[in-house]
Design a protein around this motif. Structure first.
Motif, PDB file in Angstrom:
ATOM      1  N   LYS A 376       0.948  -1.250   0.065  1.00 18.64           N
ATOM      2  CA  LYS A 376       0.013  -0.050  -0.053  1.00 18.64           C
ATOM      3  C   LYS A 376       0.821   1.189   0.062  1.00 18.64           C
ATOM      4  O   LYS A 376       0.416   2.396  -0.182  1.00 18.64           O
ATOM      5  CB  LYS A 376      -1.051   0.012   1.112  1.00 18.64           C
ATOM      6  N   PHE A 377       2.033   1.176   0.160  1.00 19.93           N
ATOM      7  CA  PHE A 377       2.858   2.320   0.166  1.00 19.93           C
ATOM      8  C   PHE A 377       3.935   2.419  -0.874  1.00 19.93           C
ATOM      9  O   PHE A 377       4.880   3.262  -1.072  1.00 19.93           O
ATOM     10  CB  PHE A 377       3.903   2.273   1.753  1.00 19.93           C
ATOM     11  N   LYS A 378       3.679   1.537  -1.985  1.00 19.67           N
ATOM     12  CA  LYS A 378       4.511   1.436  -3.332  1.00 19.67           C
ATOM     13  C   LYS A 378       4.163   2.940  -4.021  1.00 19.67           C
ATOM     14  O   LYS A 378       2.793   3.082  -4.077  1.00 19.67           O
ATOM     15  CB  LYS A 378       3.888   0.235  -3.945  1.00 19.67           C
ATOM     16  N   LEU A 379       4.997   3.627  -4.277  1.00 19.04           N
ATOM     17  CA  LEU A 379       4.745   4.844  -5.080  1.00 19.04           C
ATOM     18  C   LEU A 379       4.728   4.840  -6.455  1.00 19.04           C
ATOM     19  O   LEU A 379       4.198   5.584  -7.293  1.00 19.04           O
ATOM     20  CB  LEU A 379       6.004   5.888  -4.524  1.00 19.04           C
ATOM     21  N   GLY A 380       5.258   3.715  -7.098  1.00 18.44           N
ATOM     22  CA  GLY A 380       5.685   3.830  -8.426  1.00 18.44           C
ATOM     23  C   GLY A 380       6.971   2.794  -8.786  1.00 18.44           C
ATOM     24  O   GLY A 380       6.978   1.963  -8.036  1.00 18.44           O
ATOM     25  N   ASN A 381       7.380   3.340 -10.152  1.00 17.65           N
ATOM     26  CA  ASN A 381       8.898   2.431 -10.435  1.00 17.65           C
ATOM     27  C   ASN A 381       9.732   3.564 -10.967  1.00 17.65           C
ATOM     28  O   ASN A 381       9.367   4.504 -11.312  1.00 17.65           O
ATOM     29  CB  ASN A 381       8.204   1.253 -11.210  1.00 17.65           C
TER      30      ASN A 381
END
Length: 460
Positions: A376-381
Motif C-alpha cells: 500500500k506504500f508502493k509509490l511507483g517505479n
C-alpha cells in the motif's frame, strides 16, 4: 516556548523557536521559570526570600538579572514566538518533485539471520533477490532526471547485505562517475554492511568511492552474538570485528559509523559503547530497537528508565574522554549550537517519499527502506516514476506541525516530527506519534545539548 533542565552541574535553558541555548546559574534559572507568569516585583521578592541565606544574591542583583532576561527577550533569544507553522507546507511545496537521494536495495537477501531485523532477514517479507545492473542503472538515471538543479546527490547501497551483490555495486558506481560531469551532478555514495564479506577489495573500493560506511556491530560479544547470527546459529562477532578494524584503520578512523542496536537484552548499552571504544572505534551510533510489543527484543518501561540513565552516563563519559584527549563521536549527540539544520529541514522532516526514496531489486519505489514490501506504500517505479500520488501527498504533509502531539513539544524543531515509519508501526498512521521513541529522543537531545554546552564553556 522555553525548556529548562539540569544535567550534572549545568542549568540549561533552551528557547525553542529561536534555537538559543543558555547556560545559567540557579538564580537566573529560577527567574526564567517565573518570568512570564509573575510580575517583576513579585518574582524578585520571591527569589530574594528563597536565596535569603546567600550573601551573593542581593535584591539589586536580582533586578539586574531580570533586566538582562528582558533584554534577551527583546533580542529574540528568550520567549520567542513560533512563526514557523505557516511555512511548513509552503517550504515543502517549493521542492515538490525534486529527489536528492535514493536507498538502493541491491540485495534482498542476507548472510545473517538476525531475529530483530525489521527487513525480515533481508527479504522484506517477499522473495530473495539481487538487483541487476540494468535496474540499478535506471535507478541512477531516474535520480538524475528528477533531481532538478541539485548538484549533489546521495545513494546508499543497502540490503539485506549489499556486499552479496558487490559486482553490481562496483559497476553502478563506475557508471555514475562516468556520467556525473556531463549531467552536472556529483554522487555521494554510502554503504551499509554487516561486515561478513569485507575483504581487501571491498576495503580498497570503499576507501576510494564511499563517502561513508555504516558497519553493524551491537557491542559486547555476548550481546552481538545473541541476535546477529548466521543461518547455522553461529555468532558473527569474531568474524567481523577484525575486518571492521582493518577497514577503519585503512580509512584513517574517519568517514564511518559503527551502528549498533540495543534491545531488551542490553538496555545498559553504555557497556557496548565502551566495548566499541576498547576495540578502537570512535565514530559510534546505538539505536533503540523498533519491535512490536511483546517481541522478546522490545524495550519495556523498566528498560526505558535504564536507557535514560545510560544517555546521561554517556554524556559524562564523552566529556571525561574529551579531558583525557580521547574524544569520540556519538551520532545522536551531534549538534551544532551555532548553526545546525536550516529551518526548512527543521519543520519539513526527513523527506521520505518526496526527496528520498527506496528502490527494490525490481525497480519499485517506496517512501523509505522501512516501508519496502508493504504494497500500500508502493509509490511507483523507476521507469514510470511516482504514480501513487495520494501516498506521496501523505508523506509530503508529514511535517512537525501535522501532528497535534508535537505542537507543544519542546524538541519538535530538533526531531522535525520524528520518523514516519516508526509512527506507522506504532500507531498505524504515518502522522501518528511513536510515544516511546519521543521519550528517548527528548532525553538524547537534552544530553546532546548539555555536552555541546559543556564543550563550549570549556573553550572559553
Amino acid at each position: 516556548m522555553i525548556h529548562q533542565y539540569k544535567l550534572g552541574d549545568l542549568c540549561v535553558v533552551l528557547d525553542v523557536c529561536s534555537g538559543s541555548v543558555h547556560a545559567v546559574d540557579e538564580v537566573a534559572y529560577d527567574m526564567i521559570a517565573g518570568f512570564e507568569t509573575q510580575e517583576r516585583e513579585t518574582l524578585v521578592e520571591a527569589l530574594a526570600e528563597k536565596y535569603r541565606d546567600r550573601e551573593d544574591v542581593t535584591r539589586p542583583e536580582l533586578e539586574e538579572c531580570y533586566d538582562q532576561l528582558l533584554a534577551l527577550k527583546d533580542a529574540g533569544k528568550l520567549f520567542t514566538e513560533d512563526t514557523f507553522a505557516p511555512m511548513a507546507g509552503e517550504l515543502k511545496a517549493r521542492t515538490s518533485g525534486v529527489i536528492k537521494a535514493l536507498c538502493l536495495h541491491v540485495a534482498h537477501t542476507c548472510n545473517l539471520n538476525c531475529s530483530y531485523c525489521f527487513a525480515s532477514q533481508g527479504k522484506y517479507h517477499g522473495d530473495r533477490a539481487l538487483m541487476s545492473y540494468e535496474v540499478g542503472k535506471q535507478a541512477l538515471d531516474f535520480l538524475m532526471d528528477h533531481s532538478g538543479t541539485r548538484h549533489n546527490l546521495e545513494v546508499d547501497f543497502f540490503g539485506g547485505e549489499p556486499l552479496m551483490n558487490f559486482d553490481v555495486v562496483k559497476r553502478l558506481v563506475a557508471y555514475a562517475r562516468s556520467v556525473e560531469k556531463e549531467r552536472g551532478k556529483h554522487f555521494r555514495f554510502t554503504l551499509t554492511t554487516n561486515g561478513v564479506l569485507i575483504d581487501d577489495d571491498v576495503i580498497d573500493f570503499a576507501n576510494r568511492e564511499m563517502s561513508n560506511v555504516v558497519l553493524s556491530l551491537d557491542g559486547r560479544k555476548e550481546v552481538h552474538d545473541r541476535y546477529r547470527v548466521d543461518y547455522a546459529g553461529n555468532g558473527s562477532w569474531e568474524k567481523i570485528v577484525p575486518k571492521f578494524q582493518k577497514l577503519v584503520q585503512a580509512r584513517q578512523g574517519k568517514n564511518y559509523y559503527m551502528r549498533g542496536t540495543f534491545t531488551h537484552a542490553n538496555p545498559d548499552f553504555l557497556k557496548d559503547i565502551q566495548t566499541m571504544l576498547d576495540l578502537g572505534f570512535t565514530e559510534l551510533s546505538m539505536e533503540p530497537v523498533v519491535a512490536a510489543p511483546g517481541d522478546p527484543a522490545a524495550l519495556t518501561e523498566a528498560d526505558k528508565e535504564i536507557v535514560m540513565q545510560q544517555y546521561e552516563e554517556l554524556a559524562r563519559l564523552m566529556l571525561q574522554r574529551d579531558k583525557e584527549g580521547r574524544p569520540f563521536t556519538f551520532y545522536h549527540y551531534m549538534i551544532d549550537l551555532k548553526g545546525g539544520p536550516c529551518i526548512y529541514k527543521r519543520i519539513s522532516g526527513c523527506g521520505s517519499g518526496t526527496e528520498y526514496m527506496a528502490v527494490t531489486p525490481w525497480g519499485d519505489l517506496y517512501p523509505c527502506h522501512q516501508f519496502v514490501g508493504d504494497e500500500k506504500f508502493k509509490l511507483g517505479n523507476i521507469w514510470d516514476g511516482v504514480e501513487n500520488h495520494a501516498v506521496q501527498a501523505e508523506f509530503a504533509g508529514c511535517n512537525v506541525y501535522a501532528r497535534e502531539e508535537c505542537r507543544d513539544c519542546w524538541a519538535r524543531l530538533y526531531c522535525s516530527g520524528g520518523c514516519a515509519a516508526n509512527a506507522y508501526h506504532a500507531t498505524g498512521s504515518v502522522r501518528g506519534v511513536y510515544a516511546d521513541g519521543c521519550d528517548l529522543f527528548r532525553k538524547r537531545m537534552e544530553c546532546a545539548i548539555a555536552v555541546a554546552v559543556a564543550r563550549e564553556l570549556g573553550t572559553e
